[in-house]
Each structure stands twice: as C-alpha cells, then as structure tokens.
Design a protein around this motif. Structure first.
Motif, PDB file in Angstrom:
ATOM      1  N   GLU A 104       0.817  -1.206   0.000  1.00  0.00           N
ATOM      2  CA  GLU A 104       0.000   0.000   0.000  1.00  0.00           C
ATOM      3  C   GLU A 104       0.854   1.261   0.000  1.00  0.00           C
ATOM      4  O   GLU A 104       0.600   2.199  -0.740  1.00  0.00           O
ATOM      5  N   GLU A 105       1.886   1.280   0.824  1.00  0.00           N
ATOM      6  CA  GLU A 105       2.747   2.468   0.884  1.00  0.00           C
ATOM      7  C   GLU A 105       3.506   2.653  -0.430  1.00  0.00           C
ATOM      8  O   GLU A 105       3.651   3.772  -0.925  1.00  0.00           O
ATOM      9  N   GLY A 106       3.986   1.572  -0.995  1.00  0.00           N
ATOM     10  CA  GLY A 106       4.697   1.662  -2.274  1.00  0.00           C
ATOM     11  C   GLY A 106       3.808   2.195  -3.386  1.00  0.00           C
ATOM     12  O   GLY A 106       4.214   3.056  -4.174  1.00  0.00           O
ATOM     13  N   LEU A 107       2.581   1.705  -3.466  1.00  0.00           N
ATOM     14  CA  LEU A 107       1.659   2.176  -4.498  1.00  0.00           C
ATOM     15  C   LEU A 107       1.246   3.625  -4.271  1.00  0.00           C
ATOM     16  O   LEU A 107       1.037   4.379  -5.227  1.00  0.00           O
ATOM     17  N   ALA A 108       1.142   4.039  -3.011  1.00  0.00           N
ATOM     18  CA  ALA A 108       0.827   5.439  -2.728  1.00  0.00           C
ATOM     19  C   ALA A 108       1.980   6.345  -3.156  1.00  0.00           C
ATOM     20  O   ALA A 108       1.760   7.452  -3.650  1.00  0.00           O
ATOM     21  N   GLN A 109       3.219   5.876  -2.996  1.00  0.00           N
ATOM     22  CA  GLN A 109       4.377   6.648  -3.466  1.00  0.00           C
ATOM     23  C   GLN A 109       4.344   6.786  -4.989  1.00  0.00           C
ATOM     24  O   GLN A 109       4.628   7.855  -5.529  1.00  0.00           O
ATOM     25  N   VAL A 110       3.997   5.711  -5.676  1.00  0.00           N
ATOM     26  CA  VAL A 110       3.878   5.766  -7.141  1.00  0.00           C
ATOM     27  C   VAL A 110       2.774   6.743  -7.528  1.00  0.00           C
ATOM     28  O   VAL A 110       2.927   7.524  -8.471  1.00  0.00           O
ATOM     29  N   SER A 111       1.670   6.723  -6.802  1.00  0.00           N
ATOM     30  CA  SER A 111       0.568   7.638  -7.070  1.00  0.00           C
ATOM     31  C   SER A 111       1.014   9.094  -6.985  1.00  0.00           C
ATOM     32  O   SER A 111       0.695   9.911  -7.849  1.00  0.00           O
ATOM     33  N   SER A 112       1.787   9.419  -5.947  1.00  0.00           N
ATOM     34  CA  SER A 112       2.251  10.801  -5.802  1.00  0.00           C
ATOM     35  C   SER A 112       3.231  11.169  -6.899  1.00  0.00           C
ATOM     36  O   SER A 112       3.227  12.291  -7.398  1.00  0.00           O
ATOM     37  N   GLU A 113       4.050  10.231  -7.330  1.00  0.00           N
ATOM     38  CA  GLU A 113       4.986  10.535  -8.412  1.00  0.00           C
ATOM     39  C   GLU A 113       4.260  10.744  -9.735  1.00  0.00           C
ATOM     40  O   GLU A 113       4.569  11.671 -10.488  1.00  0.00           O
ATOM     41  N   ILE A 114       3.287   9.910 -10.025  1.00  0.00           N
ATOM     42  CA  ILE A 114       2.510  10.078 -11.263  1.00  0.00           C
ATOM     43  C   ILE A 114       1.807  11.430 -11.247  1.00  0.00           C
ATOM     44  O   ILE A 114       1.805  12.154 -12.238  1.00  0.00           O
ATOM     45  N   TRP A 115       1.220  11.796 -10.103  1.00  0.00           N
ATOM     46  CA  TRP A 115       0.534  13.084  -9.993  1.00  0.00           C
ATOM     47  C   TRP A 115       1.516  14.240 -10.226  1.00  0.00           C
ATOM     48  O   TRP A 115       1.235  15.159 -10.986  1.00  0.00           O
ATOM     49  N   ARG A 117       4.381  14.283 -11.779  1.00  0.00           N
ATOM     50  CA  ARG A 117       4.871  14.351 -13.166  1.00  0.00           C
ATOM     51  C   ARG A 117       3.881  15.061 -14.069  1.00  0.00           C
ATOM     52  O   ARG A 117       4.258  15.627 -15.088  1.00  0.00           O
ATOM     53  N   ASN A 118       2.623  15.043 -13.698  1.00  0.00           N
ATOM     54  CA  ASN A 118       1.607  15.771 -14.452  1.00  0.00           C
ATOM     55  C   ASN A 118       1.858  17.274 -14.393  1.00  0.00           C
ATOM     56  O   ASN A 118       1.494  18.004 -15.306  1.00  0.00           O
ATOM     57  N   PHE A 119       2.490  17.745 -13.312  1.00  0.00           N
ATOM     58  CA  PHE A 119       2.728  19.173 -13.141  1.00  0.00           C
ATOM     59  C   PHE A 119       4.105  19.624 -13.596  1.00  0.00           C
ATOM     60  O   PHE A 119       4.266  20.728 -14.081  1.00  0.00           O
ATOM     61  N   ALA A 128      15.442  14.709 -14.897  1.00  0.00           N
ATOM     62  CA  ALA A 128      14.786  15.806 -14.186  1.00  0.00           C
ATOM     63  C   ALA A 128      15.286  15.880 -12.754  1.00  0.00           C
ATOM     64  O   ALA A 128      15.575  14.863 -12.135  1.00  0.00           O
ATOM     65  N   GLY A 129      15.396  17.075 -12.211  1.00  0.00           N
ATOM     66  CA  GLY A 129      15.847  17.263 -10.829  1.00  0.00           C
ATOM     67  C   GLY A 129      14.794  16.940  -9.830  1.00  0.00           C
ATOM     68  O   GLY A 129      13.644  16.766 -10.121  1.00  0.00           O
TER      69      GLY A 129
END
Length: 129
Positions: A104-115, A117-119, A128-129
C-alpha cells in the motif's frame, strides 16, 4: 468495533474526499504532512470523533515547519498519496480484505509521483531534478 462496511450507507455520500488543513498537525509525528484513517468510516455512535465521511488531514505552512513555497511544492503529491490510501482503505473495508502495508505504501508513493509528473512534465529517464 464491528464491520465498518455495514455503515457505508451512513457515510456523508458526498462522493469526494474531504480535506481538512489545520495547524494542529504542524510539528506532530516528526514531519508528518498528512494522514487519513479508518476511524472516519465509522458512525459517531461507535467512534465519537468520526466525521462519518472520507477524510484527509493536512498541515499548513508555518514559519517553524514548512514555508509557503515548500508547502506548495509538496501539497499536491501528498494529497495524491493520501487519497490513494483512503481509496484503498475503503476498498479493503468494502471487500473485507486485509491490507499489506508494504504494498500500500509503495503504491501510494507511485501515485504521488505520477501526480507530480503531471505538473512538472518530467519524462522517464529525462534527468529531471
């Protein structure tokens, strides 16, 4: 506490996650940015402090914690991360299944990274830095 999924009809039904921004959280938990939990899925008769809806609690910027520019940079990916936890928690409650915290924690980290990258428009392996 009983079976929380049996209380689903008693939730607010707004179809959205409610976010509370509060300075009460600032400085708690050694850098805690936000959290959500199952207590808000229960009726007040069982958990008097329940908000009886899908809730997330987040810090606010402050001089002693996070400055406004830093807070603005972390609030979006943190919201995506915590939203993923809330959705997963609701799914586990609805299906009566256990949650594997490492997954769950790993997938939540992926979720935040995907979000994020949208910005920032970072591309895979783009340096990218």
């Amino acid at each position: 506490m009983g079976a929380p999924r049996s209380f689903a009809a008693q939730l607010s039904g707004v179809g959205e996650v409610t976010i509370v921004f509060t300075p009460v959280l600032n400085g708690i938990g050694g850098g805690l940015l936000a959290f959500g939990g199952s207590c808000d899925f229960y009726p007040k008769s069982m958990v008097p402090t329940s908000n009886v809806t899908e809730m997330m609690y987040m810090i606010v910027p402050s001089a002693g914690n996070y400055t406004v520019p830093v807070w603005k940079a972390i609030v979006r990916p943190t919201a995506a991360h915590e939203s993923k936890h809330i959705v997963s928690l609701a799914a586990h409650i609805a299906t009566g299944t256990a949650e594997y915290s490492w997954l769950e924690e790993g997938l939540a980290q992926v979720s935040s990274e995907i979000w994020e990258r949208n910005f920032n428009l970072a591309k895979w392996r783009s340096g990218a830095g």
